[in-house]
Each structure stands twice: as structure tokens, then as C-alpha cells.
Design an enzyme around this catalytic site. Structure first.
Site, mmCIF file in Angstrom:
data_model
loop_
_atom_site.group_PDB
_atom_site.id
_atom_site.type_symbol
_atom_site.label_atom_id
_atom_site.label_comp_id
_atom_site.label_asym_id
_atom_site.label_seq_id
_atom_site.Cartn_x
_atom_site.Cartn_y
_atom_site.Cartn_z
ATOM 1 N N GLU A 159 42.994 27.071 41.671
ATOM 2 C CA GLU A 159 43.819 27.675 40.619
ATOM 3 C C GLU A 159 45.120 26.922 40.385
ATOM 4 O O GLU A 159 45.542 26.732 39.230
ATOM 5 C CB GLU A 159 44.123 29.136 40.969
ATOM 6 C CG GLU A 159 42.932 30.074 40.867
ATOM 7 C CD GLU A 159 42.088 30.117 42.116
ATOM 8 O OE1 GLU A 159 41.157 30.947 42.167
ATOM 9 O OE2 GLU A 159 42.347 29.330 43.047
ATOM 10 N N PHE A 209 44.412 35.961 42.256
ATOM 11 C CA PHE A 209 44.509 34.554 42.627
ATOM 12 C C PHE A 209 45.371 33.756 41.653
ATOM 13 O O PHE A 209 45.545 32.544 41.832
ATOM 14 C CB PHE A 209 43.110 33.958 42.757
ATOM 15 C CG PHE A 209 42.314 34.626 43.843
ATOM 16 C CD1 PHE A 209 42.582 34.374 45.171
ATOM 17 C CD2 PHE A 209 41.329 35.545 43.529
ATOM 18 C CE1 PHE A 209 41.877 35.004 46.179
ATOM 19 C CE2 PHE A 209 40.617 36.196 44.528
ATOM 20 C CZ PHE A 209 40.883 35.921 45.861
ATOM 21 N N HIS A 251 42.309 42.323 45.974
ATOM 22 C CA HIS A 251 41.341 42.057 44.921
ATOM 23 C C HIS A 251 41.375 43.093 43.792
ATOM 24 O O HIS A 251 40.448 43.155 42.988
ATOM 25 C CB HIS A 251 39.918 42.010 45.489
ATOM 26 C CG HIS A 251 39.647 40.804 46.322
ATOM 27 N ND1 HIS A 251 40.142 40.651 47.583
ATOM 28 C CD2 HIS A 251 38.924 39.685 46.066
ATOM 29 C CE1 HIS A 251 39.752 39.497 48.080
ATOM 30 N NE2 HIS A 251 39.006 38.893 47.177
#
Length: 342
Positions: free
Chosen positions: A60, A86, A129
Site C-alpha cells: 500500500e 491498511f 479489520h
């Protein structure tokens, strides 16, 4: 206008914009997969293949720099992050480069990199998450941040982002992909900074972004059965923010509840509460109420996760509490300066 699901509207906007502008390309983890990021990139891959739809590895931070450089050189990257958690790895490039270059150099340089990212709970995914980072990214000037709640807005805001010259971030809640609504066939742009009234009402205003606009509408339906008229405001984008649509609603209803998929402290709900305090205080009959996550990381199991997140029931209760508080104030003995002389 014809019915389309949220994911279909995003896919349609993507293909239409890519057909019109050959400088647009897609990059992201799994964008060429047969699932196509909930179906949103499948159509683009079928039309343009690997020439313009690029699967990338888990890098990323590196790819944020690559796509920002491509944008500065005239390309229009559409970067897709399957999980917004992320994006912390891409924040340096996105905030310190893309969002600031136009301000720093004043030479007409623009960095029109567009980022789509997915937030929201699923099946008990835990603390790392399932976060919603819209308030984090909304903090920084130079970066536009939108939270489309309807299929039409998902299409229209993406069209605006892909045609614009400002780095833009579109945050999509995974719970919205299967929702359906009327969507124009043409690639009609919806401007950032222009909210919408989801439902008109007269007793209490509920402001909710992304999934919370949908949940607020459900709460308003429940309140209607109880004789309470709730107005639901979807800001569409949180930077820039349509302050006037919120303040006008507060002036009408005199009560405000803000629902959000993130935490109250330093969050989007806090920003709306501050707006009401600074510019709409005279209209309020009761304190603002925020409906947000508990002040702790998300649990891992789905049953706990279901309790952890705001629901229509929690929004309904907050609205009733605010109205009760407002009623108590209006029935109290009015304050006057003459009482100070006694």
C-alpha cells in the site's frame, strides 16, 4: 433512472468514465479477480483487461507513491483498497504529498488520484479489520472525502472524483453493496459538499453518513409509528461538508442526533456537534446526542460485533432522549436577567 444495486452503480460509473478518458486506470489488490471487489471492478476488467486494470501486491505505501506520481504526470489513477484499515500504510504519500502539493508549489500542479476504500463490519473481523477512518482522512485540507450511502450517490460522486483535479477518497461501507435504488443511466456528476435530505421531518434531525444514513432512515420509520417526525440528513461528503443543510434542519426541528460508524471522541459526530454548538446553538432546545461505537476496539465474534455497532434501535432511543430533554427545558421556568436582581 432505473434500479441498480450499489455495486452495480460503482461499476457502471467506472466503465463510463474509463471509456471517456483513456488516462484513467485501476490499481488495487484483487481488482482483476472474478469477484471484482464486490463486483465493482469486474465490468472494467472485462472491458479493458490488464492494460488498464492492474492487480498489485500488498504494498500500500509503495503503490500510493507510484499512483500519486502517475497522477502528477497526467494520468488518473483509481486506487482500490479492499480494507481501509491498511490505508494507514498509504497515509504519508496521500496526505503529505497528494493533498499538499497544490498548496505548496502554487504552480497549477494537481494530483487527481482517486481512492476507493471499504469499511464496515462483516463476520466478526476484530479491531484491525473493521474500522471506519473517514474522520481521520477528513481532518486534512486538500483531500476530498466522501461517504456515499445510496447507489445514485455512489455513482455520481465517483464520476465527480474521476473528472476532478483534487485528490479524492470515497469510503464505501460493505453493508451497502447489495442495497438498491434508482440510478441515472448517464454518468451524472454529484458535487462534493452538497448533502441530501433522505427524509423530511419536523421534530428531530438525525445526521448520518454512509451506512448510518440508511440506519437513520430505518430509525425514522420506527419513530413515525410512535408519532415522532424525524428528518434524516446524509452529508454525502465530509470534506467539504454541507454545513447549511444541517443548520437549516436544526433550525426547523430544534433537536439533533448524530449517528456514526466510528468513535465519538475526535470523530465525525464530534465535528457535527461542534458545528451545531458554534453556528446553531440558538436553535437547539436540548443538548446534541451522539450515537457511536463504544470507546474501545471492536470485538472479534459476530454476536458481540452486532451489539457493538449502532443500530436503528439505538438511534430511536437517542432521539427520544433528546426530545424528552427538550420538553423538560421548555416546561421549566424561563430564565430572565430580572431574576439576578433579587
Amino acid at each position: 433512472m432505473r434500479p441498480r444495486k450499489y455495486w452495480q452503480a460503482i461499476g457502471e460509473a467506472t466503465v463510463q468514465c474509463m471509456e471517456a478518458d483513456p488516462s484513467i486506470f485501476i490499481a488495487g489488490i484483487g481488482v482483476d479477480d472474478f469477484k471484482g471487489i464486490f463486483g465493482t471492478t469486474r465490468g472494467a476488467f472485462e472491458c479493458f483487461g490488464h492494460a488498464r486494470v492492474h492487480d498489485i501486491p500488498n504494498c500500500e505505501n509503495a503503490f500510493a507513491g507510484i499512483t500519486i506520481g502517475a497522477a502528477a504526470m497526467g494520468k488518473r489513477p483509481l486506487v482500490v483498497h479492499p480494507r481501509n484499515d491498511f490505508m494507514f500504510l498509504a497515509m504519508d504519500e496521500l496526505i503529505n504529498l497528494a493533498a499538499k502539493w497544490t498548496y505548496m508549489y502554487q504552480n497549477g500542479t494537481s494530483v487527481p488520484v482517486v481512492t476507493r476504500t471499504i469499511v464496515g463490519r462483516g463476520w466478526g473481523q476484530g479491531a484491525t479489520h473493521s474500522q471506519s477512518l473517514h474522520a481521520v482522512f477528513g481532518h486534512f485540507p486538500g483531500l476530498y472525502v466522501a461517504t456515499p450511502a445510496s447507489p445514485a450517490d455512489a455513482k455520481g460522486l465517483l464520476v465527480t472524483a474521476l473528472r476532478g483535479d483534487v485528490p479524492a477518497l470515497l469510503i464505501e461501507n460493505r453493508a451497502l453493496y447489495e442495497t438498491e435504488g434508482d440510478v441515472p443511466e448517464e454518468p451524472a456528476a454529484i458535487p462534493f459538499g452538497k448533502g441530501r435530505i433522505v427524509r423530511e421531518g419536523s421534530d428531530v434531525t438525525i445526521v448520518g453518513a454512509s451506512l448510518m444514513a440508511y440506519e437513520a432512515k430505518r430509525a425514522a420509520d420506527i419513530l413515525s409509528e410512535q408519532g415522532i417526525s424525524a428528518e434524516v440528513i446524509d452529508p454525502r461528503s465530509i470534506r467539504p461538508l454541507d454545513e447549511q443543510i444541517i443548520l437549516s434542519s436544526i433550525a426547523k426541528t430544534r433537536h439533533l442526533v448524530v449517528a456514526d460508524t466510528s468513535w465519538a471522541t475526535y470523530g465525525f459526530a464530534a465535528e457535527i456537534a461542534a458545528l451545531a454548538a458554534e453556528k446553531g446553538f440558538a436553535d437547539l432546545r436540548a443538548p446534541v446526542r451522539r450515537v457511536t461505537l463504544p470507546d474501545c476496539p471492536a470485538p472479534v465474534t459476530k454476536p458481540l460485533e452486532d451489539v457493538f455497532h449502532p443500530s436503528p434501535a439505538s438511534i430511536v432511543q437517542a432521539c427520544r432522549d433528546v426530545l424528552d430533554a427538550g420538553a423538560a427545558v421548555t416546561t421549566a421556568v424561563p430564565f430572565s436577567t430580572s431574576s439576578l436582581a433579587r
